[in-house]
Design a protein around this motif. Structure first.
Motif, PDB file in Angstrom:
ATOM      1  N   VAL A  48       0.804  -1.224   0.000  1.00  0.00           N
ATOM      2  CA  VAL A  48       0.000   0.000   0.000  1.00  0.00           C
ATOM      3  C   VAL A  48       0.834   1.270   0.000  1.00  0.00           C
ATOM      4  O   VAL A  48       0.346   2.318  -0.410  1.00  0.00           O
ATOM      5  N   LEU A  49       2.085   1.192   0.461  1.00  0.00           N
ATOM      6  CA  LEU A  49       2.941   2.382   0.452  1.00  0.00           C
ATOM      7  C   LEU A  49       3.858   2.452  -0.761  1.00  0.00           C
ATOM      8  O   LEU A  49       4.559   3.441  -0.945  1.00  0.00           O
ATOM      9  N   ASP A  50       3.838   1.434  -1.578  1.00  0.00           N
ATOM     10  CA  ASP A  50       4.662   1.426  -2.786  1.00  0.00           C
ATOM     11  C   ASP A  50       4.262   2.612  -3.655  1.00  0.00           C
ATOM     12  O   ASP A  50       3.080   2.812  -3.943  1.00  0.00           O
ATOM     13  N   PRO A  51       5.239   3.436  -4.072  1.00  0.00           N
ATOM     14  CA  PRO A  51       4.909   4.576  -4.927  1.00  0.00           C
ATOM     15  C   PRO A  51       4.186   4.172  -6.215  1.00  0.00           C
ATOM     16  O   PRO A  51       3.468   4.972  -6.801  1.00  0.00           O
ATOM     17  N   ALA A  52       4.371   2.933  -6.640  1.00  0.00           N
ATOM     18  CA  ALA A  52       3.705   2.460  -7.859  1.00  0.00           C
ATOM     19  C   ALA A  52       2.326   1.863  -7.567  1.00  0.00           C
ATOM     20  O   ALA A  52       1.689   1.326  -8.463  1.00  0.00           O
ATOM     21  N   ALA A  53       1.858   1.962  -6.322  1.00  0.00           N
ATOM     22  CA  ALA A  53       0.539   1.418  -5.975  1.00  0.00           C
ATOM     23  C   ALA A  53      -0.519   2.094  -6.845  1.00  0.00           C
ATOM     24  O   ALA A  53      -0.466   3.302  -7.084  1.00  0.00           O
ATOM     25  N   PRO A  54      -1.472   1.304  -7.319  1.00  0.00           N
ATOM     26  CA  PRO A  54      -2.496   1.886  -8.201  1.00  0.00           C
ATOM     27  C   PRO A  54      -3.263   3.017  -7.513  1.00  0.00           C
ATOM     28  O   PRO A  54      -3.677   2.883  -6.379  1.00  0.00           O
ATOM     29  N   SER A  55      -3.381   4.120  -8.208  1.00  0.00           N
ATOM     30  CA  SER A  55      -4.118   5.244  -7.641  1.00  0.00           C
ATOM     31  C   SER A  55      -5.267   5.692  -8.534  1.00  0.00           C
ATOM     32  O   SER A  55      -5.918   6.689  -8.248  1.00  0.00           O
ATOM     33  N   ALA A  56      -5.532   4.958  -9.596  1.00  0.00           N
ATOM     34  CA  ALA A  56      -6.636   5.329 -10.481  1.00  0.00           C
ATOM     35  C   ALA A  56      -7.977   5.100  -9.797  1.00  0.00           C
ATOM     36  O   ALA A  56      -8.922   5.849 -10.010  1.00  0.00           O
ATOM     37  N   ASN A  57      -8.071   4.090  -8.959  1.00  0.00           N
ATOM     38  CA  ASN A  57      -9.304   3.791  -8.247  1.00  0.00           C
ATOM     39  C   ASN A  57      -9.121   4.216  -6.788  1.00  0.00           C
ATOM     40  O   ASN A  57      -8.723   3.417  -5.935  1.00  0.00           O
ATOM     41  N   LEU A  58      -9.377   5.490  -6.510  1.00  0.00           N
ATOM     42  CA  LEU A  58      -9.135   6.033  -5.177  1.00  0.00           C
ATOM     43  C   LEU A  58      -9.963   5.362  -4.078  1.00  0.00           C
ATOM     44  O   LEU A  58      -9.444   5.130  -2.990  1.00  0.00           O
ATOM     45  N   PRO A  59     -11.229   5.018  -4.301  1.00  0.00           N
ATOM     46  CA  PRO A  59     -11.965   4.312  -3.241  1.00  0.00           C
ATOM     47  C   PRO A  59     -11.318   2.962  -2.885  1.00  0.00           C
ATOM     48  O   PRO A  59     -11.258   2.594  -1.708  1.00  0.00           O
ATOM     49  N   ALA A  60     -10.815   2.237  -3.881  1.00  0.00           N
ATOM     50  CA  ALA A  60     -10.142   0.961  -3.607  1.00  0.00           C
ATOM     51  C   ALA A  60      -8.845   1.200  -2.848  1.00  0.00           C
ATOM     52  O   ALA A  60      -8.504   0.454  -1.921  1.00  0.00           O
ATOM     53  N   ARG A  61      -8.128   2.242  -3.204  1.00  0.00           N
ATOM     54  CA  ARG A  61      -6.881   2.587  -2.487  1.00  0.00           C
ATOM     55  C   ARG A  61      -7.180   2.934  -1.048  1.00  0.00           C
ATOM     56  O   ARG A  61      -6.474   2.508  -0.132  1.00  0.00           O
ATOM     57  N   LEU A  62      -8.233   3.712  -0.823  1.00  0.00           N
ATOM     58  CA  LEU A  62      -8.628   4.077   0.538  1.00  0.00           C
ATOM     59  C   LEU A  62      -8.968   2.827   1.341  1.00  0.00           C
ATOM     60  O   LEU A  62      -8.560   2.684   2.495  1.00  0.00           O
ATOM     61  N   HIS A  63      -9.700   1.919   0.734  1.00  0.00           N
ATOM     62  CA  HIS A  63     -10.073   0.684   1.412  1.00  0.00           C
ATOM     63  C   HIS A  63      -8.829  -0.117   1.790  1.00  0.00           C
ATOM     64  O   HIS A  63      -8.697  -0.587   2.928  1.00  0.00           O
ATOM     65  N   ASP A  64      -7.898  -0.287   0.851  1.00  0.00           N
ATOM     66  CA  ASP A  64      -6.676  -1.040   1.124  1.00  0.00           C
ATOM     67  C   ASP A  64      -5.883  -0.412   2.270  1.00  0.00           C
ATOM     68  O   ASP A  64      -5.403  -1.111   3.167  1.00  0.00           O
ATOM     69  N   LEU A  65      -5.742   0.892   2.240  1.00  0.00           N
ATOM     70  CA  LEU A  65      -5.036   1.584   3.325  1.00  0.00           C
ATOM     71  C   LEU A  65      -5.764   1.416   4.654  1.00  0.00           C
ATOM     72  O   LEU A  65      -5.135   1.206   5.693  1.00  0.00           O
ATOM     73  N   GLY A  66      -7.093   1.516   4.623  1.00  0.00           N
ATOM     74  CA  GLY A  66      -7.875   1.360   5.847  1.00  0.00           C
ATOM     75  C   GLY A  66      -7.723  -0.016   6.458  1.00  0.00           C
ATOM     76  O   GLY A  66      -7.595  -0.153   7.683  1.00  0.00           O
ATOM     77  N   VAL A  67      -7.714  -1.048   5.633  1.00  0.00           N
ATOM     78  CA  VAL A  67      -7.554  -2.419   6.126  1.00  0.00           C
ATOM     79  C   VAL A  67      -6.193  -2.581   6.793  1.00  0.00           C
ATOM     80  O   VAL A  67      -6.083  -3.116   7.903  1.00  0.00           O
ATOM     81  N   VAL A  68      -5.153  -2.099   6.139  1.00  0.00           N
ATOM     82  CA  VAL A  68      -3.800  -2.249   6.684  1.00  0.00           C
ATOM     83  C   VAL A  68      -3.637  -1.411   7.959  1.00  0.00           C
ATOM     84  O   VAL A  68      -3.084  -1.888   8.958  1.00  0.00           O
ATOM     85  N   ALA A  69      -4.114  -0.178   7.942  1.00  0.00           N
ATOM     86  CA  ALA A  69      -3.991   0.680   9.129  1.00  0.00           C
ATOM     87  C   ALA A  69      -4.737   0.077  10.317  1.00  0.00           C
ATOM     88  O   ALA A  69      -4.234   0.086  11.449  1.00  0.00           O
ATOM     89  N   ARG A  70      -5.918  -0.448  10.074  1.00  0.00           N
ATOM     90  CA  ARG A  70      -6.706  -1.046  11.156  1.00  0.00           C
ATOM     91  C   ARG A  70      -6.002  -2.281  11.721  1.00  0.00           C
ATOM     92  O   ARG A  70      -5.936  -2.471  12.934  1.00  0.00           O
ATOM     93  N   ALA A  71      -5.442  -3.115  10.854  1.00  0.00           N
ATOM     94  CA  ALA A  71      -4.711  -4.301  11.319  1.00  0.00           C
ATOM     95  C   ALA A  71      -3.489  -3.891  12.136  1.00  0.00           C
ATOM     96  O   ALA A  71      -3.217  -4.474  13.195  1.00  0.00           O
ATOM     97  N   LEU A  72      -2.753  -2.889  11.670  1.00  0.00           N
ATOM     98  CA  LEU A  72      -1.595  -2.408  12.418  1.00  0.00           C
ATOM     99  C   LEU A  72      -2.008  -1.870  13.787  1.00  0.00           C
ATOM    100  O   LEU A  72      -1.329  -2.117  14.789  1.00  0.00           O
TER     101      LEU A  72
END
Length: 124
Positions: free
Chosen positions: A75-99
């Motif tokens: 999720v922190l990879d600079p090449a992480a897909p950013s075209a689908n911002l809601p999906a990116r937000l979800h991925d970040l939210g899942v990882v942040a919550r687990a951490l």
């Protein structure tokens, strides 16, 4: 240790941001543009702290922590897909919550025990 890592983690703020990302309706573009960097910051703040406590974790929790830290790389990879911002937000939210959950389980990190890895990339 950097100031961001050394700073006290506002668990309530992380929980609110993750709740917004994972359980509420998809935000508009302006809110996405604000929330994504906020949660990225939480991931950057939490990941080294979780990495520091991995050596003390029981095997099942340790496996979950190592898997989560692997997802931090993604999720922190600079090449992480950013075209689908809601999906990116979800991925970040899942990882942040687990951490956050892992961090709350063992709050006392072992000084100096932070493995090097891609998830320690500085913000772009």
């Amino acid at each position: 240790m950097s100031a961001a890592v050394a700073a006290e983690i506002d668990t309530a703020a992380v929980e609110r941001a993750c709740h917004r990302a994972l359980w509420e309706p998809i935000p508009d573009h302006a809110e996405l543009a604000k929330l994504i960097p906020e949660i990225e910051g939480y991931v950057r703040q939490l990941s080294p702290e979780v990495a520091a406590i991995v050596p003390r974790m029981q095997s099942g929790t340790k496996d979950a922590a190592l898997s989560t830290l692997g997802h931090v790389d993604e999720v922190l990879d600079p090449a992480a897909p950013s075209a689908n911002l809601p999906a990116r937000l979800h991925d970040l939210g899942v990882v942040a919550r687990a951490l956050l959950v892992l961090h709350k389980q063992c709050r006392e990190p072992i000084p100096g025990v932070v493995p090097s890895g891609g998830w320690l990339l500085s913000p772009t």
